[in-house]
Enzyme design. Structure first.
Site, PDB file in Angstrom:
ATOM      1  N   GLU A  54      36.294  85.151  65.596  1.00  0.00           N
ATOM      2  CA  GLU A  54      36.365  86.609  65.589  1.00  0.00           C
ATOM      3  C   GLU A  54      36.178  87.143  64.164  1.00  0.00           C
ATOM      4  O   GLU A  54      35.693  88.243  63.961  1.00  0.00           O
ATOM      5  CB  GLU A  54      37.704  87.069  66.174  1.00  0.00           C
ATOM      6  CG  GLU A  54      37.642  88.448  66.820  1.00  0.00           C
ATOM      7  CD  GLU A  54      38.880  88.766  67.627  1.00  0.00           C
ATOM      8  OE1 GLU A  54      38.898  88.446  68.825  1.00  0.00           O
ATOM      9  OE2 GLU A  54      39.836  89.325  67.061  1.00  0.00           O
ATOM     10  N   HIS A  67      38.900  60.260  75.316  1.00  0.00           N
ATOM     11  CA  HIS A  67      38.578  59.918  76.701  1.00  0.00           C
ATOM     12  C   HIS A  67      37.830  61.050  77.376  1.00  0.00           C
ATOM     13  O   HIS A  67      37.797  61.134  78.608  1.00  0.00           O
ATOM     14  CB  HIS A  67      39.871  59.575  77.454  1.00  0.00           C
ATOM     15  CG  HIS A  67      40.625  58.473  76.776  1.00  0.00           C
ATOM     16  ND1 HIS A  67      40.476  57.143  77.126  1.00  0.00           N
ATOM     17  CD2 HIS A  67      41.473  58.500  75.727  1.00  0.00           C
ATOM     18  CE1 HIS A  67      41.238  56.399  76.320  1.00  0.00           C
ATOM     19  NE2 HIS A  67      41.845  57.199  75.467  1.00  0.00           N
ATOM     20  N   LYS A 117      35.282  95.820  75.412  1.00  0.00           N
ATOM     21  CA  LYS A 117      36.286  96.719  75.998  1.00  0.00           C
ATOM     22  C   LYS A 117      35.605  97.962  76.589  1.00  0.00           C
ATOM     23  O   LYS A 117      35.930  98.406  77.687  1.00  0.00           O
ATOM     24  CB  LYS A 117      37.311  97.144  74.933  1.00  0.00           C
ATOM     25  CG  LYS A 117      38.284  96.026  74.522  1.00  0.00           C
ATOM     26  CD  LYS A 117      39.311  96.508  73.502  1.00  0.00           C
ATOM     27  CE  LYS A 117      40.168  95.377  72.969  1.00  0.00           C
ATOM     28  NZ  LYS A 117      41.120  95.775  71.931  1.00  0.00           N
TER      29      LYS A 117
END
Ligand code: PA5
Length: 533
Positions: free
Chosen positions: A319, A348, A462
């Site tokens: 960000e 793994h 937004k």
């Protein structure tokens, strides 16, 4: 990678209990010297920022997260008093909750904490809760709403179950207008009311003064309100009320966290590159990614408790650095992609690709020397005696073996890595890690000439979401106006009526139908499905 190169570049600060090995990033011998003028400019920019310059030009704001752990550095008595006073109120509030002076309406102590926030208003508290919690011994158990997913909210509420009456809720939003957090607050309030409880007697706000959330909290008479200042960014807010209040309530030593951050600030403020671990990190990122995000940053802490550190850093780095424009307004599309989880578990999973697949990353290993961290943190934690899983070998020895083995396996295939070592995981060292990365991000942003302290992309998302909600309202109004015809209308026809996007209308109508808000007669093909109120 050689022993002599290791010795040449190994940084160790025994007072801090912190070490950094950059020798496995294959930068040439003259790299640090070449970058020194740029690094000195970055130090100067950081010094200006710390003394109160407008370091976030787009929003015309100061950037003051470093003052949170050294209030005396803040420019002006008003800011200094605000920081110290808030810290004192946090300590006081937590002590009163713990002593029962502030109690649940039924007279019982508050024993559970629900934190509601998102992004920078959640990731820090989640990291600290997970890294430093002592299940069964914390002053309060903690859960989170960090989304507007109703099922996720129900999951958290179900887990709280019968403890709701003794639950304290901390709603965190700097802007006080973030939809996900507002929705979480409304959902939590509804759950309290459904249980016959008055939300205001459980709720606390952390928000900007005068924000929508602040107004609601004041009007409804919530238990307390704590400030969030415009000069602290969400992703650097862990060491203000955003992170300190939940941590203090949980029983974590917030003064040790602040002291750890202040100690690292002290070291990383010095403009001597070779003795500054934040500068060295920033320079390694620059070399590894060619200063343009050409490689991804893989964060591999060999410590379960640091599982959320990679998520926390993902926000802090991406960000802050992921920007379209540089400070001159040129299109640069900067950033560094960050991902990770924990070792040796990831061995793994995706480490196979790291070693043998596309070479588009560099790794930061995080090593914690002390295997069992619960003793010595002043909280009476349990220190289990290490057992030997094989003669002379403990599980912690294996953890280190896997770290060193994976590091070598990557080096053999010319995959670069950094190793960051801390002596132990504690409130102090977590504060140190947070401060170290905050400064590394700030210095790197200067090296590449971008504003690390705004987030226009977040705001764009937004705005787009509120457009979708507005479209939904229009579609519902159109359906209601049409009454209850025998046949419904297609998404395309409805979209035309409300002058909306057919694709978005289709998506919204499918969601409304799945949740029983509108009725759908499915026809084949899909585009002739009919919707009605
Ligand atoms: O770092 C940031 O600025 C963002 O991630 C914000 O923290 C996030 O959008 C939440 O914002 P607010 O605290 O205003 O609710």
């Amino acid at each position: 990678m050689t022993w002599s190169r290791f010795k040449e570049y190994f940084y160790q600060n025994t007072e801090l209990g912190l070490a950094l090995d950059i020798s496995r990033i294959p930068f040439p011998e003259d790299f640090l010297a070449t970058k020194e003028p740029a690094m000195q400019a970055a130090f100067s920019a950081m010094a200006a920022l710390e003394s109160g310059a407008i370091a976030n030009p787009d929003e015309q704001r100061m950037v003051g997260h470093y003052w949170l752990r050294r209030p005396e550095l803040a420019p002006g008595a008003e800011l200094r008093d605000a920081i110290s006073g808030t810290l004192q109120r946090i300590r006081q509030f937590a002590a009163e909750v713990h002593s029962g002076a502030i109690s649940a309406p039924d007279g019982q102590p508050f024993s559970h904490l629900l934190v509601i926030g998102i992004g920078g208003s959640a990731l820090g508290p989640q990291l600290v809760h997970h890294a430093l919690g002592q299940p069964g011994r914390d002053r309060m158990s903690v859960s989170f709403f960090d989304n507007t997913d109703p099922d996720g909210i129900d999951y958290a509420l179900d887990a709280i179950g019968g403890k709701l009456a003794q639950t304290l809720v901390v709603v965190i939003s700097k802007s006080g207008g973030t939809a996900e957090t507002r929705n979480g607050m409304l959902e939590a309030a509804a759950a309290f009311r459904a249980a016959g409880l008055a939300p205001a007697r459980h709720f606390v706000a952390v928000t900007g003064e005068g924000s929508q959330l602040d107004k609601v909290a004041a009007a409804e008479g919530w238990l307390a309100r704590f400030p969030m200042w415009d000069w602290v960014g969400g992703r650097t807010s862990e060491l203000c009320a955003v992170g300190l209040l939940p941590a203090a309530l949980q029983g974590i030593d917030i003064d040790a966290m602040l002291a750890g951050a202040a100690a690292v600030d002290e070291v990383t403020r010095r403009p001597i590159t070779r003795e500054n671990p934040a500068a060295l990190l920033a320079l390694m990122w620059h070399f590894a990614t060619e200063g343009r995000g050409a490689k991804d940053m893989v964060i591999l802490p060999y410590k379960d408790r640091l599982l959320l550190f990679s998520r926390y850093l993902q926000q802090l780095v991406m960000e802050s650095l992921g920007k379209e424009l540089d400070l001159e307004g040129r299109v640069v599309n900067q950033g560094i992609a960050v991902y990770g989880n924990k070792g040796s578990t990831d061995q793994h999973a995706y480490v196979q690709q790291l070693r043998e697949g596309v070479n588009n990353f560099f790794v930061t290993f995080i090593e914690v020397l002390k295997d069992r961290s619960s003793s010595g943190d002043g909280r009476g934690g349990r220190a289990r005696a290490p057992i030997q899983v094989e003669p002379d070998v403990s599980s912690g020895d294996y953890l280190q073996g896997f770290y060193l083995g994976t590091r070598d396996a990557l080096s053999e295939k010319d995959r670069g890595s950094i190793s960051l070592t801390i002596d132990e995981l504690s409130p102090r060292s977590l504060g140190m890690l947070i401060a170290l990365y905050e400064r590394a991000v700030g210095l790197y942003a200067s090296l590449i000439g971008i504003n690390a302290y705004h987030q226009p992309g977040v705001e764009a998302g937004k705005k787009a979401a509120s457009g979708v909600i507005a479209l939904q309202r229009k579609l519902l109004a159109a359906l209601r106006e049409a009454g209850a015809p025998a046949e419904g209308q297609t998404a395309e026809a409805l979209a035309a009526q409300v002058a909306g996007s057919p694709e978005l209308s289709f998506k919204v109508l499918e969601h409304l139908a799945a949740n029983g808000v509108v009725k759908k007669q499915a026809r084949t093909p899909w585009h002739s499905s009919l919707y009605r109120a």
